[in-house]
Design an enzyme around this catalytic site. Structure first.
Site, PDB file in Angstrom:
ATOM      1  CE1 TYR A  68      -9.429   2.488   9.016  1.00 55.08           C
ATOM      2  CE2 TYR A  68     -11.029   3.957   8.001  1.00 55.08           C
ATOM      3  CZ  TYR A  68      -9.732   3.471   8.100  1.00 55.08           C
ATOM      4  OH  TYR A  68      -8.745   3.983   7.272  1.00 55.08           O
TER       5      TYR A  68
ATOM      6  N   GLY B 215       0.797  -1.225   0.000  1.00 60.08           N
ATOM      7  CA  GLY B 215       0.000   0.000   0.000  1.00 60.08           C
ATOM      8  C   GLY B 215       0.827   1.272   0.000  1.00 60.08           C
TER       9      GLY B 215
ATOM     10  N   GLY C 290       2.272   2.688   2.487  1.00 58.20           N
ATOM     11  CA  GLY C 290       3.461   2.580   3.340  1.00 58.20           C
ATOM     12  C   GLY C 290       4.688   2.175   2.541  1.00 58.20           C
TER      13      GLY C 290
HETATM   14  N1  LIG Z   1      -6.449   3.268   1.274  1.00 60.01           N
HETATM   15  C1  LIG Z   1      -7.209   4.308   1.582  1.00 60.01           C
HETATM   16  O1  LIG Z   1      -8.108   4.716   0.837  1.00 60.01           O
HETATM   17  C2  LIG Z   1      -6.991   5.029   2.888  1.00 60.01           C
HETATM   18  C3  LIG Z   1      -7.785   6.147   3.161  1.00 60.01           C
HETATM   19  C4  LIG Z   1      -7.600   6.829   4.368  1.00 60.01           C
HETATM   20  C5  LIG Z   1      -6.638   6.397   5.257  1.00 60.01           C
HETATM   21  N2  LIG Z   1      -5.866   5.301   4.990  1.00 60.01           N
HETATM   22  C6  LIG Z   1      -4.869   4.880   5.974  1.00 60.01           C
HETATM   23  O2  LIG Z   1      -3.626   4.681   5.348  1.00 60.01           O
HETATM   24  C7  LIG Z   1      -2.853   3.728   6.083  1.00 60.01           C
HETATM   25  C8  LIG Z   1      -2.248   2.707   5.142  1.00 60.01           C
HETATM   26  O3  LIG Z   1      -3.294   2.054   4.472  1.00 60.01           O
HETATM   27  P1  LIG Z   1      -3.179   1.318   3.058  1.00 60.01           P
HETATM   28  O4  LIG Z   1      -4.328   1.778   2.268  1.00 60.01           O
HETATM   29  O5  LIG Z   1      -1.821   1.414   2.514  1.00 60.01           O
HETATM   30  O6  LIG Z   1      -3.546  -0.172   3.531  1.00 60.01           O
HETATM   31  P2  LIG Z   1      -2.887  -1.606   3.279  1.00 60.01           P
HETATM   32  O7  LIG Z   1      -2.404  -1.721   1.887  1.00 60.01           O
HETATM   33  O8  LIG Z   1      -3.874  -2.589   3.785  1.00 60.01           O
HETATM   34  O9  LIG Z   1      -1.617  -1.576   4.256  1.00 60.01           O
HETATM   35  C9  LIG Z   1      -1.786  -1.612   5.640  1.00 60.01           C
HETATM   36  C10 LIG Z   1      -0.500  -2.036   6.306  1.00 60.01           C
HETATM   37  O10 LIG Z   1      -0.724  -2.137   7.716  1.00 60.01           O
HETATM   38  C11 LIG Z   1      -0.219  -3.376   8.150  1.00 60.01           C
HETATM   39  N3  LIG Z   1      -0.843  -3.888   9.372  1.00 60.01           N
HETATM   40  C12 LIG Z   1      -2.127  -4.257   9.584  1.00 60.01           C
HETATM   41  N4  LIG Z   1      -2.279  -4.754  10.812  1.00 60.01           N
HETATM   42  C13 LIG Z   1      -1.057  -4.719  11.412  1.00 60.01           C
HETATM   43  C14 LIG Z   1      -0.544  -5.113  12.672  1.00 60.01           C
HETATM   44  N5  LIG Z   1      -1.320  -5.713  13.579  1.00 60.01           N
HETATM   45  N6  LIG Z   1       0.763  -4.911  12.949  1.00 60.01           N
HETATM   46  C15 LIG Z   1       1.568  -4.353  12.023  1.00 60.01           C
HETATM   47  N7  LIG Z   1       1.151  -3.970  10.818  1.00 60.01           N
HETATM   48  C16 LIG Z   1      -0.147  -4.167  10.508  1.00 60.01           C
HETATM   49  C17 LIG Z   1      -0.462  -4.321   6.980  1.00 60.01           C
HETATM   50  O11 LIG Z   1       0.331  -5.501   7.116  1.00 60.01           O
HETATM   51  P3  LIG Z   1      -0.074  -6.882   6.342  1.00 60.01           P
HETATM   52  O12 LIG Z   1       0.278  -6.669   4.904  1.00 60.01           O
HETATM   53  O13 LIG Z   1       0.772  -7.912   7.002  1.00 60.01           O
HETATM   54  O14 LIG Z   1      -1.534  -7.080   6.556  1.00 60.01           O
HETATM   55  C18 LIG Z   1      -0.016  -3.419   5.842  1.00 60.01           C
HETATM   56  O15 LIG Z   1       1.373  -3.412   5.743  1.00 60.01           O
HETATM   57  C19 LIG Z   1      -3.801   3.124   7.125  1.00 60.01           C
HETATM   58  O16 LIG Z   1      -3.542   3.701   8.375  1.00 60.01           O
HETATM   59  C20 LIG Z   1      -5.179   3.561   6.630  1.00 60.01           C
HETATM   60  O17 LIG Z   1      -6.092   3.699   7.703  1.00 60.01           O
HETATM   61  C21 LIG Z   1      -6.018   4.620   3.807  1.00 60.01           C
END
Ligand SMILES: NC(=O)c1ccc[n+]([C@@H]2O[C@H](COP(=O)([O-])OP(=O)(O)OC[C@H]3O[C@@H](n4cnc5c(N)ncnc54)[C@H](OP(=O)(O)O)[C@@H]3O)[C@@H](O)[C@H]2O)c1
Ligand SMILES: *[C@@H]1O[C@H](CO)[C@@H](O)[C@H](O)[C@H]1NC(C)=O
Length: 338
Positions: free
Chosen positions: A209, A58, A60
């Site tokens: 959430y 994602g 990150g």
């Molecule tokens: N995507 C959107 O539209 C959006 C919008 C607003 C805010 N955000 C925020 O942006 C941030 C990143 O999201 P993303 O969209 O890139 O999501 P993502 O692709 O699902 O990535 C999330 C990351 O968090 C890790 N994670 C989950 N549970 C964990 C735990 N218990 N310990 C350590 N790591 C953990 C996941 O690891 P695994 O791969 O091992 O599961 C993954 O590396 C989040 O905080 C999200 O709330 C995203």
């Protein structure tokens, strides 16, 4: 006859323009608007250390790659070492920066957070930027190892403890920055329910959430207040809407309701929609990158960003009393205070 043919061709062409070219011409400004600003800063990060949680996928992962390209030592803090190593390999070869390492961190376990922080505090001479990026969205009422509701536990409490345990190192490395990835979703809840903070009485995957993301905003704000005068800034942000693995639990829930086939169609439609009106991971990482490196924000603290600039948050996001109370409750929950 020739004139008729020409007229026909013109009509066909006009229809073609209407059908394809007009949307195509519109597509560019729509995409540019949806992308929302990029981080223009050319700041180098040589000699600096950056930790990014949830950096194996994602936004990150894109953030980690950007930090590596700027020359930083990058620590990918992830729960799956296998996935993290894969991402690190990709980032090293892409950026040419060998100084990209992985370190196990499961935010759903206070023991793991403590272990991670100890390893960093023992081994790393400095920590210039901490990016609290990992997140879980819309899962059922699962519990963390310590019995906390999963979304509050991972998105807020895990990062709360992590930041506190690393704070001395961050302060010693000042000027330094803490960046917490929240979401616009935080603005759609009225506030934290302090009488049922662990959702024992009432649980909704979506509301939990939203509140966990509000907790990110309040935590970041209270942290900024506590760090005044230390040279450490703390800001939170909304990255935009990006189609990532974040939707996995929501998709599962929808599949359970409408069935496999219909949910697959729905996902394709949503993915297409986000493809046009949302951001790519590269675009979605820009606000995090801005908050982490941009010179223009080096003294900016206690704010909430979106599209690379500070934005207003909701009334609940500016509630300093709730922020102080949340800090107090969190300290007790993670065992920093009895
Ligand atoms: N995507 C959107 O539209 C959006 C919008 C607003 C805010 N955000 C925020 O942006 C941030 C990143 O999201 P993303 O969209 O890139 O999501 P993502 O692709 O699902 O990535 C999330 C990351 O968090 C890790 N994670 C989950 N549970 C964990 C735990 N218990 N310990 C350590 N790591 C953990 C996941 O690891 P695994 O791969 O091992 O599961 C993954 O590396 C989040 O905080 C999200 O709330 C995203
Ligand atoms: C931040 O503060 C320092 C010290 O006061 C100052 O030199 C610098 O110009 C400030 N930066 C910005 C972008 O305001």
């Amino acid at each position: 006859m020739a004139r008729l043919a020409r007229l026909g061709a013109t009509l066909v062409l006009a229809a073609g323009i209407k059908r394809w070219i007009a949307p195509a011409v519109l597509y560019v400004p729509v995409r540019r608007w949806a992308a929302g600003g990029a981080c223009e800063s050319q700041a180098r990060m040589d000699g600096k250390t950056v930790i990014i949680t949830g950096a194996n996928t994602g936004i990150g992962k894109v953030t980690a790659r950007d930090m590596a390209e700027r020359g930083a030592r990058v620590i990918l803090a992830c729960r799956s070492l296998e996935k993290a190593e894969e991402a690190a390999k990709e980032i090293r070869s892409h950026s040419g920066n060998k100084n990209v390492v992985v370190q196990k961190l499961d935010l759903a376990s206070l023991a793991s957070v403590r272990q991670f922080a100890k390893a960093v505090n023992d081994a790393e001479p400095r920590l210039d930027v901490l990016i609290n990026n990992a997140g879980v969205m819309s899962c059922p009422r699962w519990e963390t190892e310590d019995g906390f509701e999963m979304q509050f536990g991972v998105n807020h409490l895990g990062h709360f403890l992590l930041t506190n345990l690393l704070l001395d190192k961050i302060k010693k490395s000042a000027p330094s920055r803490v960046v917490t990835v929240s979401s616009l979703a935080h603005a759609f809840t009225n506030g934290i329910d302090f009488d049922d903070i662990n959702y024992e009485k009432d649980h909704s995957p979506e509301e939990s959430y939203r509140r966990s993301k509000l907790a990110n905003v309040l935590f970041s704000r209270e942290l900024a207040r506590r760090l005044e005068g230390t040279g450490v800034t703390s800001n939170s942000l909304h990255p935009g809407v990006i189609y990532t693995e974040l939707v996995r639990h929501r998709q599962e829930r929808i599949r359970g309701v409408v069935g496999e086939q219909l949910s697959r169609v729905a996902n394709k439609i949503i993915e297409g929609f986000v493809g046009i009106f949302g951001k790519t991971c590269e675009e979605g990482a820009q606000t995090t990158i801005c908050c982490a490196v941009a010179e223009e924000w080096e003294n900016t603290t206690g704010l909430y960003f979106s599209d690379c600039v500070p934005k207003e948050t909701s009334a609940a996001g500016m509630d300093d009393e709730a922020a102080a109370r949340l800090w107090d409750v969190s300290e007790k929950m993670v065992g920093l205070k009895s």
